[in-house]
Design an enzyme around this catalytic site. Structure first.
Site, short mmCIF file in Angstrom:
data_model
loop_
_atom_site.label_atom_id
_atom_site.label_comp_id
_atom_site.label_asym_id
_atom_site.label_seq_id
_atom_site.Cartn_x
_atom_site.Cartn_y
_atom_site.Cartn_z
N GLU B 324 0.85 -1.20 0.00
CA GLU B 324 0.00 0.00 0.00
C GLU B 324 0.88 1.24 0.00
OE1 GLU B 324 -3.85 -1.63 2.30
OE2 GLU B 324 -2.29 -0.99 3.70
N CYS B 417 -11.08 0.54 7.27
CA CYS B 417 -10.59 1.85 7.70
C CYS B 417 -11.21 3.00 6.92
CB CYS B 417 -9.06 1.90 7.57
SG CYS B 417 -8.43 1.34 5.98
#
Lengths: 656, 656
Positions: B324, B417
């Protein structure tokens, strides 16, 4: 089981051979539905002065000993000792670490077949064979991780356990050791394990498949070695069980494991590239041995998807680091290419199987492309450092977190699948040069060396002199005792637009048909054939749907893809600013100051003036500074001088 | 701790405000070294007829309730109950699942400040606050995963535990609940935990940092709320401890965690993008509160690296799925953009902090770009589905294994998230429109609504009428009681090359300086100002080093990036074959048949004729078929009609 005794290999001459059981990495049974037959490693020899011969010698002298050293240093051998109950050491490394032992062992077996006097290698093979036998459980089970570290988990995690994957590599090592006669008794170990698999997973047994294919092709090969049909039936059963989503769901999903659709119905390669390619190898093996054409049809269909939509110009497979996976169609980023070494090797092995099955030149073309680029690049000049991932571009300022994100070859990896895979391929490389069929001999890969075969009941031999891939001239001397005509088929690679053939010094008209020049005659002993493949520099462009290299060309010559390296740029030049000047001819030649590169390319370049901002509402036309001369070197040799930036695809300066 | 009692918020009018303690997401202390001061959520209002107002209403009516429902459905609330000893349930979900509760709670607090009558939201806030207090240990520790599932692992895995990350989000929720007065007692829970952190990690304590930054900005905010200096000192200590490689080594390496170099010396953004951006937010917060300019200097230097070399045209950050992470400089693939929603939100929050610190328009420009593109795209039209990853291209035949590899918005994620991060940003969005400084009021983001402030000791109010971002005309009505001159500063976005200003109906010459038109005068009540930003369609090109979009343009208008969607192509057309015809003007307008898109673009296109092979040694010039008309829609609205292919960067047909 075919009993073979350990002996000196016959010289690469006109010695006798057993046509139904070639000592080859892939050996279809006499009844297999194949078009071509492999010759075997004793029927071919690579001249150590040629490029492939040098690779093979480096493999024997450096790569295999390096692998053996690292198996000791990283605990792979110790794991097996612990499994044998000879130490109380904890398991170390990856849970599939045994497979690195098996692959090295396979490579050692192939190498010993050529170099039986190598005492060090012999001792590794002997010791490891004995150790494997001791580490094997009374029921035949052999896996040091599950024996030492997780006995309760045995057979419980098919997605991730790699138990059948490791079993497959054990089987392949045993097949190599048996076929070569180097260590026939390893096959008994493999058979005990395989018999356990038949009992557990065979008809009426567990309906499970392995998350990482490999067992399928291995069992087919074990069947070929032994003639024991249940092995082949189990391989087929593992194929037939796919497509039910037994693997996954979860984060990866069944397509990652090629378990989303029955193998015969798949239209696209998906998921983890190495898994896909090993599975495809198994599909061809089972298809030709069972005569099930639907498996071969599916494999050829998937080949078209893979090669026409998802393969790099280097022959590499796998566009994504995430999941080590194939990308979407035409998703072929050069910088983030995962292009795992093992995938390139798997592609080479799969294409060989397709070539044997069909005789189609396109599979030999693909082998050649992968071998000289995607496979060869993985090994350093000294044979002791390796790339795991083989991108086609490394940017200025490149960073990455994992080992394989490094822009340099490493001596070993925590997941060390690639180095021993190279070892086993290179050790058996001469087994992939040529084939025989009813009408004669077919040469697919050109290398200095020789091949022998029995053709039309007679022994024939072809000696090859060539500087291929650096030059396109291939000189063959045919020695034949046959008094009837037979056909020498010479592949004309797909990259070659023009060539000439001379026989006995005189030009002949020999149109290539389906990728081969076929020369049929009664061959007088000592007849020379010269195949001259024109080898101009090619400016390769990609399909318009490949977004990642739009406006770029790749330079290629013969089978070799070339690249630009930072080391050849003037100091301070940023590689990303370099453009190819399309108006300047690209020349091929030797450069005295670059002795490691037998042929380099020289091209005209321009430097793009970098913009001030990342995005601008501005004319799209780049501005260019003064011209410069560019040097392109063979892609497979990059990174041997420095870790600097590199790129295969070169943006072309807009003209007009 | 600032004591605030729960009360109705003052109307968004000319009511009194406490200038030193704005009810804002970021509230520098009076002594902080900042250029601009936030106004607070009670000093601004978004008209529900405008785009931002509609987003905020959708957030209140759909996204927040959806998040609350999912916290119940996915076990986040049950985890806290188990931690409180009220159930024996096993922990479920990600080990940092508490943070989703905290972020939703923060969003609910901001929303309740605007909608105090929302009984359902009120009950969620009350119940959750009470539950958190019960789940807290006697020592102040509060983390349901480590309490329920892994008590022996507490504080033992700083790389991965996310304990301080979760603590940070708890603190931010508490700060929001206290500043708004919605639930001031949550701050007591947060302080108990923060006091434990000071004891454990403060001077003389453990020299450790969290693998996922967040605690730094949170502690700075808690200091701002309470004036308790040890919180700020601990935030600074966490920053100062970075760069020693406390995190890693291992597969990820310290750069993944921004722990490879001291924060003040970093020259490049690295590793996990959200971690990097949250860390940068903390650096600015600590820098302005301590007066440590070296932190701000480093943050501005990293901004230049991020924005000039590694940010997508949508304002998104993070080029790689793997880790990521940020990519190499200019590594900006549109198809494999990770572009996590949380990174875009973090960038927005970080840029706001930089804007307050410096007053530089470039940070407001970046907020606007991220908000209208990289953030907005993450939410579906109905507010209940979300992208985790926000690529700029989705190919024909796209597949991916993980949730975020899907080409569609999902209702929730196993790692959830992003949705609650949207909830808290949208609920506080009106807090980011404008600022005050000694000389007046600065409007950074344009939206129908109003802002109030105290300027030069007097209350002023600006009502805004605009259809921004669809149109560039912004009408402001200034109501001021001040009898001395003050400056109304209006941002002229970086995308805008031409604009006009009228005051009281008459044109004025008002050159923008440093990104703002500054209008200084004694403002007669009811004075109208019209800022007319010309909004032509822009053909945006990328820096020549961005390989992934060479030969392409992105269409943009105002702050909005546009894209092509499959839904707007003739049936059977493959999006990857579409080219923009550069000779045809691109027009902006409304289309009756596309009511969800207030302004669409119409362009000329050509279809490239796909080649037969993936690679060819052929002329690079593409061939094109018949022209067609292309429709481009706002990028942030893609994927609301179908999951079909999409692309922002459009290849330009070669001409001439």
């Amino acid at each position: 089981m075919t009993e073979q005794k350990l002996s000196e290999p016959p010289p690469a001459g006109l010695g006798p051979r057993e046509p139904t059981a070639p000592v080859a990495p892939v050996a279809p049974r006499p009844g297999a539905v194949v078009t071509l037959r492999p010759l075997g490693v004793h029927e071919a020899r690579l001249d150590p002065g040629g490029l492939l011969g040098r690779w093979q010698r480096r493999n024997a002298e450096d790569t295999i000993p390096h692998c053996v050293d690292n198996l000791h240093a990283h605990g792979n051998i110790a794991n097996l000792r612990a499994a044998a109950g000879e130490s109380g050491d904890a398991f170390t490394g990856m849970w599939f670490a045994d497979s690195d032992v098996h692959k090295t062992l396979e490579g050692a077996a192939w190498e010993l077949a050529s170099s039986p006097g190598d005492a060090s290698l012999r001792s590794f093979v002997d010791d490891t064979t004995a150790l494997l036998a001791r580490a094997q459980g009374p029921d035949g089970y052999l896996n040091s991780y599950f024996t030492v570290a997780a006995p309760d988990e045995r057979w419980r995690r098919p997605e991730w356990s790699h138990e059948l994957y490791c079993a497959g590599h054990l089987v392949q090592a045993a097949v190599a050791a048996a076929r070569t006669g180097v260590r026939p008794d390893l096959a008994a170990v493999a058979r005990r394990f395989a018999d356990l698999l038949v009992e557990r997973f065979g008809p009426g047994g567990a309906e499970e498949v392995c998350g990482h294919p490999e067992i399928e092709t291995a069992l087919a090969e074990l069947y070929r070695l032994t003639g024991h049909r249940p092995y082949l039936d189990l391989a087929r059963r593992f194929l037939d069980l796919r497509g039910r989503g037994l693997l996954g769901p979860g984060r990866f999903g069944p397509a990652y494991y090629q378990d989303h659709v029955p193998v015969r119905e798949a239209a696209e390669v998906t998921g983890h590239a190495v898994r896909q390619l090993y599975l495809l190898a198994g599909m061809v093996d089972v298809g030709v041995e069972t005569g099930d054409h639907t498996l071969l049809d599916a494999a050829e269909r998937l080949w078209e998807d893979a090669v026409h939509r998802r393969t790099y110009v280097t022959g590499a497979h796998g566009s994504r680091h995430r999941d080590e996976a194939y990308g979407d169609p035409y998703e072929l980023p050069p910088d983030r290419a995962y292009a795992e070494t093992c995938a390139a090797i798997a592609s080479f092995q799969w294409n060989w199987r397709l070539l044997l099955a069909t005789g189609r030149a396109r599979y030999a073309d693909e082998m050649e492309r992968a071998l000289y680029n995607a496979v060869a690049v993985a090994v350093s000049l000294d044979g002791r450092r390796f790339f795991y991932s083989n991108p086609l571009q490394s940017r200025t300022g490149h960073t990455g977190s994992g080992e394989e994100a490094q822009a340099r070859r490493l001596p070993w990896y925590s997941c060390a699948c690639c180095p021993p895979n190279i070892a086993r391929l290179m050790a058996s490389l001469h087994g992939y040069l040529a084939t025989a069929a009813g009408d004669g001999l077919q040469i697919h890969l050109y290398a200095a060396g020789s091949v022998t075969a029995e053709v039309a009941g007679s022994a024939v031999r072809v000696d090859v002199r060539t500087e291929y891939p650096w030059q396109g001239r291939i000189e063959l001397t045919v020695t034949s005792e046959a008094d009837t005509p037979w056909t020498l088929a010479l592949r004309v690679p797909d990259w070659c637009d023009a060539y000439a053939v001379r026989i006995g010094g005189g030009p002949v008209t020999a149109p290539a048909r389906d990728g081969y020049v076929r020369l049929t005659r009664v061959w007088a002993p000592g007849t020379t054939v010269v195949l001259d493949l024109e080898m101009p520099v090619r400016r390769v462009t990609a399909h318009p749907r490949v977004d990642a290299v739009r406006g770029c060309v790749a330079l290629a010559r013969g089978p070799l893809v070339y690249c630009l390296e930072q080391a050849d740029l003037p100091p301070g030049t940023v590689l990303e600013d370099v453009r190819l000047d399309p108006a300047v001819a690209v020349e091929a030649g030797r450069r005295e100051d670059l002795p490691d590169f037998p042929v380099v390319l020289t091209a005209g370049g321009r430097l793009a003036e970098p913009g001030a901002s990342l995005y601008a509402a501005a004319p799209a036309r780049e501005r260019h500074g003064a011209p410069l001369t560019l040097t392109a070197v063979p892609y497979f040799l990059w990174g041997n001088r420095s870790e600097g930036p590199m790129r295969v695809w070169i943006p072309v300066a807009a003209t007009g």
